[in-house]
Design a protein around this motif. Structure first.
Motif, mmCIF file in Angstrom:
data_model
loop_
_atom_site.group_PDB
_atom_site.id
_atom_site.type_symbol
_atom_site.label_atom_id
_atom_site.label_comp_id
_atom_site.label_asym_id
_atom_site.label_seq_id
_atom_site.Cartn_x
_atom_site.Cartn_y
_atom_site.Cartn_z
ATOM 1 N N TYR A 871 -78.395 5.631 -2.374
ATOM 2 C CA TYR A 871 -77.230 5.475 -2.508
ATOM 3 C C TYR A 871 -76.744 6.430 -1.058
ATOM 4 C CZ TYR A 871 -76.194 8.855 -6.531
ATOM 5 O OH TYR A 871 -75.889 10.071 -6.726
ATOM 6 N N VAL A 872 -77.165 7.840 -1.128
ATOM 7 C CA VAL A 872 -76.682 8.188 -0.298
ATOM 8 C C VAL A 872 -77.388 7.883 1.625
ATOM 9 C CG1 VAL A 872 -76.305 10.663 0.571
ATOM 10 C CG2 VAL A 872 -76.168 10.344 -1.568
ATOM 11 N N LEU A 873 -77.990 7.564 1.587
ATOM 12 C CA LEU A 873 -78.805 7.155 3.172
ATOM 13 C C LEU A 873 -78.877 5.788 3.255
ATOM 14 C CD1 LEU A 873 -81.588 9.788 2.906
ATOM 15 C CD2 LEU A 873 -79.143 9.957 3.917
ATOM 16 N N SER A 875 -76.885 3.263 1.653
ATOM 17 C CA SER A 875 -75.392 2.608 0.912
ATOM 18 C C SER A 875 -75.797 0.607 1.264
ATOM 19 C CB SER A 875 -74.773 3.275 1.236
ATOM 20 O OG SER A 875 -74.312 3.405 2.455
ATOM 21 N N GLY A 876 -75.963 0.011 2.762
ATOM 22 C CA GLY A 876 -75.900 -0.592 2.629
ATOM 23 C C GLY A 876 -76.643 -1.953 2.143
ATOM 24 N N HIS A 877 -78.354 -1.252 1.317
ATOM 25 C CA HIS A 877 -79.076 -1.848 0.564
ATOM 26 C C HIS A 877 -78.310 -1.995 -0.616
ATOM 27 C CE1 HIS A 877 -82.573 -2.151 3.518
ATOM 28 N NE2 HIS A 877 -81.475 -1.329 4.545
ATOM 29 N N ARG A 878 -77.173 -3.148 -1.322
ATOM 30 C CA ARG A 878 -76.249 -2.578 -1.997
ATOM 31 C C ARG A 878 -77.229 -2.812 -3.566
ATOM 32 N NH1 ARG A 878 -73.318 0.487 -1.329
ATOM 33 N NH2 ARG A 878 -71.096 -1.123 -2.561
ATOM 34 N N GLU A 879 -78.146 -3.797 -3.210
ATOM 35 C CA GLU A 879 -78.696 -3.907 -5.182
ATOM 36 C C GLU A 879 -79.862 -2.980 -4.834
ATOM 37 O OE1 GLU A 879 -82.592 -6.099 -6.645
ATOM 38 O OE2 GLU A 879 -82.245 -6.922 -4.470
ATOM 39 N N TRP A 880 -80.591 -2.150 -4.137
ATOM 40 C CA TRP A 880 -80.627 -0.816 -4.458
ATOM 41 C C TRP A 880 -80.598 0.340 -4.586
ATOM 42 C CZ3 TRP A 880 -85.356 -1.740 -6.963
ATOM 43 C CH2 TRP A 880 -86.201 -2.835 -6.096
ATOM 44 N N ALA A 881 -78.627 0.776 -4.116
ATOM 45 C CA ALA A 881 -78.130 1.522 -4.207
ATOM 46 C C ALA A 881 -77.322 1.455 -5.979
ATOM 47 C CB ALA A 881 -76.873 1.300 -3.582
ATOM 48 N N ALA A 882 -77.193 0.063 -6.468
ATOM 49 C CA ALA A 882 -76.035 -0.262 -7.538
ATOM 50 C C ALA A 882 -77.454 0.327 -8.455
ATOM 51 C CB ALA A 882 -76.131 -1.593 -7.183
ATOM 52 N N ARG A 883 -79.149 -0.079 -8.642
ATOM 53 C CA ARG A 883 -79.980 0.327 -9.362
ATOM 54 C C ARG A 883 -80.149 2.106 -9.498
ATOM 55 N NH1 ARG A 883 -85.001 -4.234 -8.872
ATOM 56 N NH2 ARG A 883 -85.892 -2.393 -10.400
ATOM 57 N N ALA A 884 -79.684 2.614 -7.946
ATOM 58 C CA ALA A 884 -80.174 4.247 -7.841
ATOM 59 C C ALA A 884 -78.789 4.907 -8.682
ATOM 60 C CB ALA A 884 -80.273 4.152 -6.385
ATOM 61 N N TYR A 885 -78.443 4.226 -8.600
ATOM 62 C CA TYR A 885 -76.312 4.982 -9.743
ATOM 63 C C TYR A 885 -76.906 4.758 -10.878
ATOM 64 C CZ TYR A 885 -73.542 5.217 -5.873
ATOM 65 O OH TYR A 885 -72.684 6.193 -5.018
ATOM 66 N N LEU A 886 -77.774 3.608 -11.591
ATOM 67 C CA LEU A 886 -77.970 3.784 -12.729
ATOM 68 C C LEU A 886 -78.863 4.573 -12.889
ATOM 69 C CD1 LEU A 886 -76.062 1.484 -14.873
ATOM 70 C CD2 LEU A 886 -78.003 -0.091 -14.579
ATOM 71 N N ALA A 887 -79.704 3.828 -12.280
ATOM 72 C CA ALA A 887 -81.158 5.627 -12.621
ATOM 73 C C ALA A 887 -80.887 6.066 -12.871
ATOM 74 C CB ALA A 887 -82.383 4.920 -11.946
ATOM 75 N N ARG A 888 -80.227 7.288 -11.668
ATOM 76 C CA ARG A 888 -79.739 8.325 -11.970
ATOM 77 C C ARG A 888 -79.117 8.539 -13.111
ATOM 78 N NH1 ARG A 888 -76.174 12.339 -9.260
ATOM 79 N NH2 ARG A 888 -77.073 13.757 -9.171
ATOM 80 N N ALA A 889 -78.127 8.362 -13.038
ATOM 81 C CA ALA A 889 -77.041 8.769 -14.562
ATOM 82 C C ALA A 889 -77.932 8.729 -15.681
ATOM 83 C CB ALA A 889 -76.253 7.434 -14.264
ATOM 84 N N GLU A 890 -78.640 8.051 -16.068
ATOM 85 C CA GLU A 890 -79.572 7.591 -17.180
ATOM 86 C C GLU A 890 -80.885 8.839 -16.966
ATOM 87 O OE1 GLU A 890 -82.071 4.038 -16.714
ATOM 88 O OE2 GLU A 890 -80.476 3.176 -17.710
ATOM 89 N N THR A 891 -81.245 9.100 -15.550
ATOM 90 C CA THR A 891 -82.164 10.491 -15.258
ATOM 91 C C THR A 891 -81.484 11.834 -16.038
ATOM 92 O OG1 THR A 891 -83.635 9.258 -14.276
ATOM 93 C CG2 THR A 891 -83.425 11.610 -14.290
ATOM 94 N N LEU A 892 -79.880 12.027 -15.680
ATOM 95 C CA LEU A 892 -78.876 13.187 -15.767
ATOM 96 C C LEU A 892 -79.072 13.165 -17.085
ATOM 97 C CD1 LEU A 892 -76.522 12.835 -13.141
ATOM 98 C CD2 LEU A 892 -78.533 14.348 -12.936
ATOM 99 N N ALA A 893 -78.831 12.290 -17.961
ATOM 100 C CA ALA A 893 -78.827 12.018 -19.091
ATOM 101 C C ALA A 893 -80.366 12.523 -20.578
ATOM 102 C CB ALA A 893 -78.224 10.983 -20.011
ATOM 103 N N ARG A 894 -81.022 11.981 -19.343
ATOM 104 C CA ARG A 894 -82.581 12.985 -20.378
ATOM 105 C C ARG A 894 -82.292 14.535 -20.005
ATOM 106 N NH1 ARG A 894 -86.402 9.880 -21.492
ATOM 107 N NH2 ARG A 894 -87.272 10.984 -21.898
#
Length: 934
Positions: A871-873, A875-894
């Motif tokens: 989502y940093v590099l 961001s124009g690929h909105r589907e993958w950006a959205a999925r990346a935000y969600l996945a990173r949050a879950e990973t940080l929680a782990r």
């Protein structure tokens, strides 16, 4: 040398002869009755003599001598001649040699000129010989020969007796001329054969082989003395050994073949003894005068007993004899006989020679065709004697034989097993080199590199170092490890400047530069290569690459010039490179709009008529050039002629391109020309159907649905006619591709898959196989046959490495490997996608998948970094950006970084378009849950 007692060649009779002789005559003796009259005594003596009762005969004969020795009447004197003769013989036959000699001497004093005097003189010599007074015996024989004339029969006996005197003292030189004379005059086979046998021994002792050759027929005759003569067989064996040591192998083999095996020799001697004993028993039981034959037989019996006794002292040498015969076969290049005899020795011979025999059987089998025996016996040796004395040379030779036949799987099997059994293999360098080369030929490039690098690392300066360096570079080159490969090629040029690999390595280094996109560096190296090696067989290929380099930089005229230089040396190009150079040159000429030159260029190509040339594609370019020159009718006519000429061959791939071009060109032509062209095509269809030209008919039907002059019903009928599984074996790749597309559109998955499999099976190396394999891979994934899917996807990414389909294939492979929890391979597939600039559209997903791999491997920090990069590099690929935000949050929680997870979700939800996506709802739910944990 075979161990055993030294054999001089003759065993004298001695006491054994006397004992046998006495036993034979005394067995028949009976007590004599007192006789009162001379008539009765004469009758009794005659009867005793005729019955072989020699002791009784002596008693009667002595009585007659006592009565009449002083009588001088002629009749008595004449009678006493016979009495003295028979009396001497009786003493001789009983072994009373002194008495016999005394009687014989008295006989000669009285009857020196009588008819039997010559025999008595010889018998006197015999008495001395039987008492082992050989010099006196020889003197007696010489005196007898001086005074009397003998028949060949008796003379033969005397010569034989003289020979035995000499041989008893091991005087072979003195015996030889006597044996030669005996061999010439002996009237019967037995004595002549005996002489030949002893002469052979004499000649062998002197290494005089020529006379022996002439005696072979009589030596090999049935019942030959050679068949049980210890002297001959041992002498032949010793002489053969000397000849073998002097590398006179053919003569040695000839003598070895004369030697009888120990068991056969003993059998022959025992058989002969039994036969002689039966004859002796027969002669002493019948009336008659068979004294001379009986004497001969008694000597033969004694001689045979001596042979048997000598054989009993000699260890069985059969295995050693056969081994030496086999060795002689080998040294005289009679490899087939050697191999079979060695193998027989391995199976049935001495156990202490079994391993060596199997090794030599294998070695001999490597020298003749076919090599079936070599492979079988080499494999048997490796199985039976792992780590044996000859294990290393056998395993290497076996590997080399397979390599010479280009049987690389068996080369690898044998040598890998050899190194497992014998890690310190005596020929480790050669084994590693052959393994490296075999793995290269099997396209197992990493294994090839591993073996070759080990060879040169562990054994620097080895004889294969230059070759190993070169082939390491080649393996890396074929494995697309261009940067690493270039290092090895450059090392060959620098460190092995006198090797035969320098020329090729110079060229390959430039190839690596080209593959790495370092085009100017590659160009400089190739120009230097052509300057240094102007007559190189690689110069045509070098010009092909130079032509491509010029094309990359838009230097079109130079590219054409270089491609033409390549084609000028077409004999150095395989058909693939030749066709590539021709068509790439034609494409560039077309790009430069030099259409007349395009026509001339491809006409020259057609005129060369090289086998496997793509004439249909060449005609396509010619027709295209005519079109660009506004010769539309001629262009369409050119296409039409190509279709009619080559359209019946489904392997002529250029025809499908021509059909596609034909459709577009006719549409642009419009008007009457278009209508006329389609009319001609319909006519061609009918003609093809009438002629049974199914492939051509299918090709025409493929384009008829696009006929603007046909009704919708007609177009549908043509389309439906194609969608028939019976058409697949006759269809060209373009037709098959259309069947795949139309069948999929109709939901006929079975037909689509069947057509795709036909493309892959028949047109494996073409671009048509690309989409077919992709379809087959997707279908295999759907039914969870991941093994088949991987096969298709691997081929797509390797054969069509620069295509978009290759990117899709890698992504599918990665997902399959994830499903199979093969995380290392999955990560490698996604990483490969990220390594190709032209595949940037797939990078966000590839990064996300790498994050998923890391998360599955519990590498949460690494996974979080991948998600953030998306989502940093990108961001124009909105589907993958959205999925990346969600996945990173879950990973940080782990990682128990709850605040970081909440901040990530807040950043995502601050973006309206992301908050509105389905992932936005998930993000809000997660954020509430995480906040409760703070």
């Amino acid at each position: 040398m075979i161990d055993g007692p030294k054999i001089s060649g003759w065993r004298r009779p001695g006491a054994g002869f006397v004992a046998v002789l006495a036993a034979a005559v005394l067995a028949a003796a009976v007590p004599a009755r007192a006789q009162d009259t001379p008539v009765e005594v004469r009758t009794a003596a005659h009867l005793a003599l005729s019955q072989g009762r020699y002791a009784d005969a002596i008693r009667y004969l002595n009585q007659l001598v006592t009565w009449f020795s002083d009588d001088r009447s002629p009749s008595i004197v004449q009678e006493l001649e016979g009495v003295y003769f028979n009396l001497g013989l009786c003493h001789l036959l009983l072994g009373d040699f002194d008495d016999a000699r005394e009687v014989f001497q008295e006989y000669l004093r009285r009857y020196r000129r009588e008819s039997r005097a010559h025999l008595v003189a010889a018998y006197i010599g015999d008495t001395h010989r039987y008492q082992e007074d050989f010099e006196t015996a020889l003197q007696a024989y010489r005196e007898a020969l001086r005074q009397y004339v003998y028949t060949e029969d008796v003379l033969s006996d005397i010569l034989l007796a003289k020979v035995r005197c000499h041989l008893a003292e091991d005087r072979w030189r003195e015996a030889t001329p006597l044996l030669q004379r005996l061999y010439r005059i002996a009237p019967d086979f037995r004595r002549r054969n005996w002489a030949a046998t002893m002469l052979t021994v004499a000649h062998l002792k002197e290494m005089n082989l020529d006379p022996v050759f002439r005696m072979v027929p009589i030596l090999l005759a049935p019942d030959s003395f050679a068949a049980f003569s210890v002297a001959l067989n041992m002498t032949a064996l010793e002489t053969a050994d000397e000849l073998f040591a002097e590398e006179r192998y053919r003569e040695a083999l000839w003598l070895y073949r004369l030697v009888y095996p120990h068991d056969v020799l003993m059998h022959n001697a025992l058989t002969r003894r039994d036969r002689i004993e039966r004859r002796i028993d027969f002669l002493r039981r019948i009336p008659g005068d068979a004294i001379r034959e009986l004497l001969r037989l008694q000597e033969m019996l004694s001689e045979t007993e001596a042979e048997i006794a000598a054989l009993e002292e000699i260890p069985n040498y059969d295995g050693e004899l056969f081994f030496r015969i086999a060795r002689s076969y080998f040294e005289t290049r009679r490899y087939r006989e050697a191999s079979e005899l060695f193998y027989d020795l391995y199976v049935d011979g001495p156990r202490d020679r079994a391993e060596e025999s199997l090794y030599l059987s294998f070695l001999a089998a490597t020298r003749f065709q076919p090599l079936d025996r070599a492979f079988a016996r080499g494999g048997e040796y490796m199985d039976e004697y792992p780590g044996g004395r000859w294990y290393d040379p056998v395993s290497l030779t076996l590997g080399q034989l397979y390599a010479n036949l280009r049987d690389w799987p068996n080369t690898i099997r044998v040598l890998e097993k050899a190194l497992e059994v014998s890690p310190e293999h005596r020929e480790l360098v050669e084994c590693l080199f052959l393994l490296g080369y075999a793995y290269f030929m099997e396209e197992q490039f990493p294994a090839s590199v591993e073996r070759l690098v080990r060879m040169n690392t562990e054994f620097p300066g080895n004889a294969r170092e230059a070759e190993g360096t070169y082939w390491t570079g080649m393996a890396l080159l074929f494995d697309k490890e261009y940067e690493r490969a270039r290092v090895y090629f450059d090392r060959v040029v620098e460190d092995f400047s006198t090797s035969i690999f320098v020329e090729d390595s110079t060229f390959r280094s430039a190839v690596c530069d080209f593959a790495l996109g370092e085009h100017r560096a590659a160009e400089a190296k190739l120009l230097g290569f052509l300057s240094t090696y102007p007559e190189s067989v690689l110069r045509a290929e070098a010009y092909v690459i130079l032509g491509d380099i010029s094309g990359v930089f838009g230097e079109l005229e130079e590219a054409v010039r270089r491609f033409r230089r390549a084609v000028a040396h077409e004999e150095q190009l395989n058909i693939e490179l030749y066709n590539y150079a021709v068509f790439r040159c034609g494409e560039i000429l077309s790009e430069m709009r030099q259409f007349e030159e395009v026509i001339a260029h491809f006409n020259r190509y057609i005129e060369r008529d090289r086998p496997e040339s793509n004439f249909a594609l060449a005609i396509y370019w010619i027709g295209n050039a005519h079109w660009e020159l506004d010769r539309r009718e001629r262009a369409l006519g050119t296409f039409q002629r190509a279709i009619e000429t080559y359209g019946r061959d489904r392997m002529e791939l250029g025809i499908d391109l021509i059909f596609e071009e034909w459709v577009g060109r006719t549409r642009r032509a419009g008007g009457e020309l278009e209508a006329q062209a389609w009319a001609q095509m319909r006519e061609l269809l009918y003609r093809a159907q009438d002629e049974g030209a199914t492939t051509l008919a299918l090709r025409v039907q493929r384009i008829l649905p696009f006929d603007p002059t046909a009704s919708e019903r007609e177009q549908a009928l043509h389309r439906e006619a194609l969608l028939n599984e019976a058409n697949l074996p006759h269809a060209s790749p373009g037709v098959l591709e259309m069947i795949v597309h139309e069948a999929n559109r109709d939901g006929n998955e079975a037909l689509a898959l069947a057509a795709a499999r036909e493309i892959v099976a028949t047109f494996t190396e073409t671009d048509y196989a690309l989409t077919a394999r992709a379809l087959l891979a997707e279908e295999a994934v759907a039914r969870e046959d991941y093994a088949e899917a991987i096969v298709h996807l691997d081929i797509i990414r390797e054969v069509f490495a620069a295509s978009e389909e290759a990117a899709n294939a890698l992504m599918m492979l990665g997902r399959i490997y994830m499903e199979q929890r093969r995380f290392e391979e999955a990560d490698e597939a996604f990483r490969d996608v990220l390594g190709v600039r032209e595949w940037r559209a797939w990078w966000p997903e590839a990064l996300f998948r790498r994050g998923e791999v890391a998360r599955a491997r519990r590498r949460f920090e690494e996974a979080a970094a991948y998600y953030e990069r998306i989502y940093v590099l990108y961001s124009g690929h909105r589907e993958w950006a959205a999925r990346a935000y969600l996945a990173r949050a879950e990973t940080l929680a782990r990682l128990q970084e709850i605040n970081g997870a909440v901040e990530t979700l807040e950043e995502m939800l601050s973006q309206e378009d992301l908050a509105a996506r389905p992932e936005g709802a998930q993000a809000r739910e997660l954020m509430e849950r995480f906040r409760r944990r703070i």
